[in-house]
Design a protein around this motif. Structure first.
Motif, PDB file in Angstrom:
ATOM      1  N   GLU A 106     116.865 -92.493  49.880  1.00 11.84           N
ATOM      2  CA  GLU A 106     115.743 -93.058  49.133  1.00 11.84           C
ATOM      3  C   GLU A 106     114.503 -93.198  50.017  1.00 11.84           C
ATOM      4  O   GLU A 106     113.389 -92.902  49.584  1.00 11.84           O
ATOM      5  CB  GLU A 106     116.130 -94.414  48.542  1.00 11.84           C
ATOM      6  CG  GLU A 106     117.167 -94.327  47.432  1.00 11.84           C
ATOM      7  CD  GLU A 106     117.432 -95.680  46.790  1.00 11.84           C
ATOM      8  OE1 GLU A 106     116.757 -96.661  47.181  1.00 11.84           O
ATOM      9  OE2 GLU A 106     118.307 -95.753  45.913  1.00 11.84           O
ATOM     10  N   ALA A 107     114.693 -93.672  51.242  1.00 10.25           N
ATOM     11  CA  ALA A 107     113.560 -93.820  52.153  1.00 10.25           C
ATOM     12  C   ALA A 107     112.951 -92.459  52.469  1.00 10.25           C
ATOM     13  O   ALA A 107     111.720 -92.318  52.541  1.00 10.25           O
ATOM     14  CB  ALA A 107     114.009 -94.507  53.443  1.00 10.25           C
ATOM     15  N   LEU A 108     113.786 -91.448  52.648  1.00 11.72           N
ATOM     16  CA  LEU A 108     113.291 -90.104  52.904  1.00 11.72           C
ATOM     17  C   LEU A 108     112.491 -89.592  51.713  1.00 11.72           C
ATOM     18  O   LEU A 108     111.412 -89.003  51.884  1.00 11.72           O
ATOM     19  CB  LEU A 108     114.457 -89.162  53.203  1.00 11.72           C
ATOM     20  CG  LEU A 108     114.093 -87.680  53.387  1.00 11.72           C
ATOM     21  CD1 LEU A 108     113.142 -87.498  54.569  1.00 11.72           C
ATOM     22  CD2 LEU A 108     115.357 -86.849  53.586  1.00 11.72           C
ATOM     23  N   ALA A 109     113.003 -89.805  50.517  1.00  9.45           N
ATOM     24  CA  ALA A 109     112.311 -89.341  49.310  1.00  9.45           C
ATOM     25  C   ALA A 109     110.936 -89.997  49.185  1.00  9.45           C
ATOM     26  O   ALA A 109     109.952 -89.338  48.823  1.00  9.45           O
ATOM     27  CB  ALA A 109     113.156 -89.612  48.074  1.00  9.45           C
ATOM     28  N   ARG A 110     110.851 -91.302  49.490  1.00  7.50           N
ATOM     29  CA  ARG A 110     109.556 -91.990  49.411  1.00  7.50           C
ATOM     30  C   ARG A 110     108.573 -91.435  50.433  1.00  7.50           C
ATOM     31  O   ARG A 110     107.390 -91.238  50.137  1.00  7.50           O
ATOM     32  CB  ARG A 110     109.745 -93.492  49.623  1.00  7.50           C
ATOM     33  CG  ARG A 110     110.408 -94.217  48.445  1.00  7.50           C
ATOM     34  CD  ARG A 110     110.252 -95.724  48.597  1.00  7.50           C
ATOM     35  NE  ARG A 110     110.909 -96.221  49.794  1.00  7.50           N
ATOM     36  CZ  ARG A 110     112.170 -96.654  49.830  1.00  7.50           C
ATOM     37  NH1 ARG A 110     112.915 -96.623  48.730  1.00  7.50           N
ATOM     38  NH2 ARG A 110     112.697 -97.121  50.951  1.00  7.50           N
ATOM     39  N   ALA A 111     109.067 -91.185  51.651  1.00  5.12           N
ATOM     40  CA  ALA A 111     108.197 -90.641  52.685  1.00  5.12           C
ATOM     41  C   ALA A 111     107.692 -89.250  52.308  1.00  5.12           C
ATOM     42  O   ALA A 111     106.520 -88.918  52.520  1.00  5.12           O
ATOM     43  CB  ALA A 111     108.949 -90.586  54.017  1.00  5.12           C
ATOM     44  N   LEU A 112     108.563 -88.436  51.737  1.00  2.08           N
ATOM     45  CA  LEU A 112     108.153 -87.090  51.325  1.00  2.08           C
ATOM     46  C   LEU A 112     107.148 -87.145  50.178  1.00  2.08           C
ATOM     47  O   LEU A 112     106.240 -86.303  50.104  1.00  2.08           O
ATOM     48  CB  LEU A 112     109.374 -86.270  50.927  1.00  2.08           C
ATOM     49  CG  LEU A 112     110.261 -85.825  52.094  1.00  2.08           C
ATOM     50  CD1 LEU A 112     111.508 -85.115  51.571  1.00  2.08           C
ATOM     51  CD2 LEU A 112     109.489 -84.921  53.050  1.00  2.08           C
ATOM     52  N   ASP A 113     107.282 -88.121  49.301  1.00  7.16           N
ATOM     53  CA  ASP A 113     106.295 -88.274  48.228  1.00  7.16           C
ATOM     54  C   ASP A 113     104.919 -88.589  48.811  1.00  7.16           C
ATOM     55  O   ASP A 113     103.898 -88.084  48.328  1.00  7.16           O
ATOM     56  CB  ASP A 113     106.723 -89.379  47.260  1.00  7.16           C
ATOM     57  CG  ASP A 113     107.791 -88.916  46.279  1.00  7.16           C
ATOM     58  OD1 ASP A 113     107.965 -87.684  46.135  1.00  7.16           O
ATOM     59  OD2 ASP A 113     108.464 -89.775  45.678  1.00  7.16           O
ATOM     60  N   ARG A 114     104.883 -89.433  49.847  1.00  4.70           N
ATOM     61  CA  ARG A 114     103.603 -89.727  50.498  1.00  4.70           C
ATOM     62  C   ARG A 114     103.022 -88.462  51.125  1.00  4.70           C
ATOM     63  O   ARG A 114     101.819 -88.205  51.044  1.00  4.70           O
ATOM     64  CB  ARG A 114     103.790 -90.811  51.568  1.00  4.70           C
ATOM     65  CG  ARG A 114     104.146 -92.184  51.024  1.00  4.70           C
ATOM     66  CD  ARG A 114     104.089 -93.234  52.114  1.00  4.70           C
ATOM     67  NE  ARG A 114     104.484 -94.538  51.608  1.00  4.70           N
ATOM     68  CZ  ARG A 114     105.691 -95.044  51.722  1.00  4.70           C
ATOM     69  NH1 ARG A 114     106.635 -94.368  52.347  1.00  4.70           N
ATOM     70  NH2 ARG A 114     105.984 -96.236  51.225  1.00  4.70           N
ATOM     71  N   ALA A 115     103.889 -87.677  51.758  1.00  5.29           N
ATOM     72  CA  ALA A 115     103.426 -86.435  52.372  1.00  5.29           C
ATOM     73  C   ALA A 115     102.874 -85.477  51.316  1.00  5.29           C
ATOM     74  O   ALA A 115     101.841 -84.836  51.524  1.00  5.29           O
ATOM     75  CB  ALA A 115     104.576 -85.773  53.140  1.00  5.29           C
ATOM     76  N   ARG A 116     103.549 -85.373  50.183  1.00 11.97           N
ATOM     77  CA  ARG A 116     103.075 -84.483  49.116  1.00 11.97           C
ATOM     78  C   ARG A 116     101.694 -84.900  48.628  1.00 11.97           C
ATOM     79  O   ARG A 116     100.817 -84.058  48.398  1.00 11.97           O
ATOM     80  CB  ARG A 116     104.077 -84.485  47.963  1.00 11.97           C
ATOM     81  CG  ARG A 116     105.412 -83.842  48.288  1.00 11.97           C
ATOM     82  CD  ARG A 116     106.315 -83.799  47.056  1.00 11.97           C
ATOM     83  NE  ARG A 116     107.626 -83.251  47.380  1.00 11.97           N
ATOM     84  CZ  ARG A 116     108.720 -83.970  47.590  1.00 11.97           C
ATOM     85  NH1 ARG A 116     108.670 -85.305  47.492  1.00 11.97           N
ATOM     86  NH2 ARG A 116     109.871 -83.394  47.888  1.00 11.97           N
ATOM     87  N   ARG A 117     101.507 -86.213  48.461  1.00 15.17           N
ATOM     88  CA  ARG A 117     100.208 -86.698  47.985  1.00 15.17           C
ATOM     89  C   ARG A 117      99.112 -86.413  48.994  1.00 15.17           C
ATOM     90  O   ARG A 117      97.998 -86.011  48.631  1.00 15.17           O
ATOM     91  CB  ARG A 117     100.279 -88.197  47.685  1.00 15.17           C
ATOM     92  CG  ARG A 117     101.112 -88.551  46.457  1.00 15.17           C
ATOM     93  CD  ARG A 117     100.859 -89.980  46.024  1.00 15.17           C
ATOM     94  NE  ARG A 117     101.316 -90.945  47.005  1.00 15.17           N
ATOM     95  CZ  ARG A 117     102.546 -91.469  47.005  1.00 15.17           C
ATOM     96  NH1 ARG A 117     103.439 -91.088  46.104  1.00 15.17           N
ATOM     97  NH2 ARG A 117     102.887 -92.360  47.915  1.00 15.17           N
ATOM     98  N   ARG A 118      99.413 -86.605  50.279  1.00 16.04           N
ATOM     99  CA  ARG A 118      98.407 -86.352  51.311  1.00 16.04           C
ATOM    100  C   ARG A 118      98.065 -84.875  51.387  1.00 16.04           C
ATOM    101  O   ARG A 118      96.892 -84.498  51.511  1.00 16.04           O
ATOM    102  CB  ARG A 118      98.917 -86.855  52.666  1.00 16.04           C
ATOM    103  CG  ARG A 118      99.023 -88.355  52.785  1.00 16.04           C
ATOM    104  CD  ARG A 118      97.670 -89.014  53.013  1.00 16.04           C
ATOM    105  NE  ARG A 118      97.102 -88.615  54.283  1.00 16.04           N
ATOM    106  CZ  ARG A 118      97.339 -89.249  55.434  1.00 16.04           C
ATOM    107  NH1 ARG A 118      98.134 -90.313  55.455  1.00 16.04           N
ATOM    108  NH2 ARG A 118      96.779 -88.834  56.553  1.00 16.04           N
TER     109      ARG A 118
END
Length: 240
Positions: A106-118
């Motif tokens: 879950e933590a990895l998925a959240r971090a990747l979502d931030r990366a996608r947005r950036r």
């Protein structure tokens, strides 16, 4: 497709993260390294969009690896750390997130979502952060960039003047000038950096230099060498 790389010295941790990344179809792992030297070479050769970076490596600290890269070569960074108190370096090099090991899905998925947005934001991914992290003993102060009017070099340190306080940062003035340039800061002297919008009064000298009075009341010398840069920042075509 997001091009990702991993710099982690523990093989088991690399295996775990590699396996977890397989379910993210828009991400491709373009390389791995286990130390600073190989990691720097990997970044130069593979040019990843996103980097998973261990805070502590056998030959140095992960944040130092990022600091040593030109800003245009820095990928987005997600730190990997075994200790929560090692998360502070994430603020200092503008990392988008940090993950505690062992990394959870879950933590990895959240971090990747931030990366996608950036990454989707394009140039906003490279915009300066809204604060500068300054360590003061065991405490880290997050100084808002909007509050800074003046930065002065003092030996190996920089004096950051913000809201009536002075914060000491061990950093080269040229490095901070590069970081703050997009926020409207201009080098006005070999040892001074100011926010152009904070300049209230310009007093001429006979030799082509000048004195700047800032909104904080501080007076800063302006050398004729750096005068054209300030003129451009103030929207002046020629002279004051």
């Amino acid at each position: 497709m997001i091009r990702a790389a991993m710099i982690e010295d523990v093989a088991l941790a690399r295996d775990r993260l590699r396996h977890m990344l397989q379910v993210h179809g828009d991400l491709r792992l373009v390389g791995e390294a286990g130390d600073m030297k190989r990691g720097a070479a990997l970044i130069r050769s593979a040019e990843p969009d996103l980097l998973f970076l261990d805070v502590t490596l056998p030959d140095g600290e992960g944040p130092d690896l990022i600091r040593g890269l030109p800003r245009e070569q820095r990928p987005l960074v997600i730190f990997l750390t075994a200790r929560a108190d090692h998360a502070l370096p994430a603020f200092e090099v503008e990392a988008i997130d940090y993950l505690l090991k062992p990394v959870g899905e879950e933590a990895l998925a959240r971090a990747l979502d931030r990366a996608r947005r950036r990454l989707a934001a394009g140039t906003e991914a490279h915009a300066p952060s809204r604060h500068i992290a300054v360590r003061d003993g065991s405490r880290t102060d997050l100084v808002p960039i909007d509050a800074i009017d003046l930065v002065e070099a003092a030996g190996h340190y920089l004096c950051i003047h913000a809201d009536g306080r002075v914060h000491l940062l061990r950093e080269a003035l040229a490095v901070l000038a590069d970081r703050l340039g997009p926020a409207g800061f201009v080098r006005v002297h070999r040892s001074a950096l100011v926010r152009a919008g904070a300049v209230e009064t310009i007093t001429e000298r006979r030799n082509g230099d000048a004195d700047l009075r800032l909104r904080s009341g501080a007076t800063v010398p302006l050398s004729r060498t750096h005068r054209p840069a300030l003129e451009r920042a103030l929207g002046r075509k020629s002279g004051f």
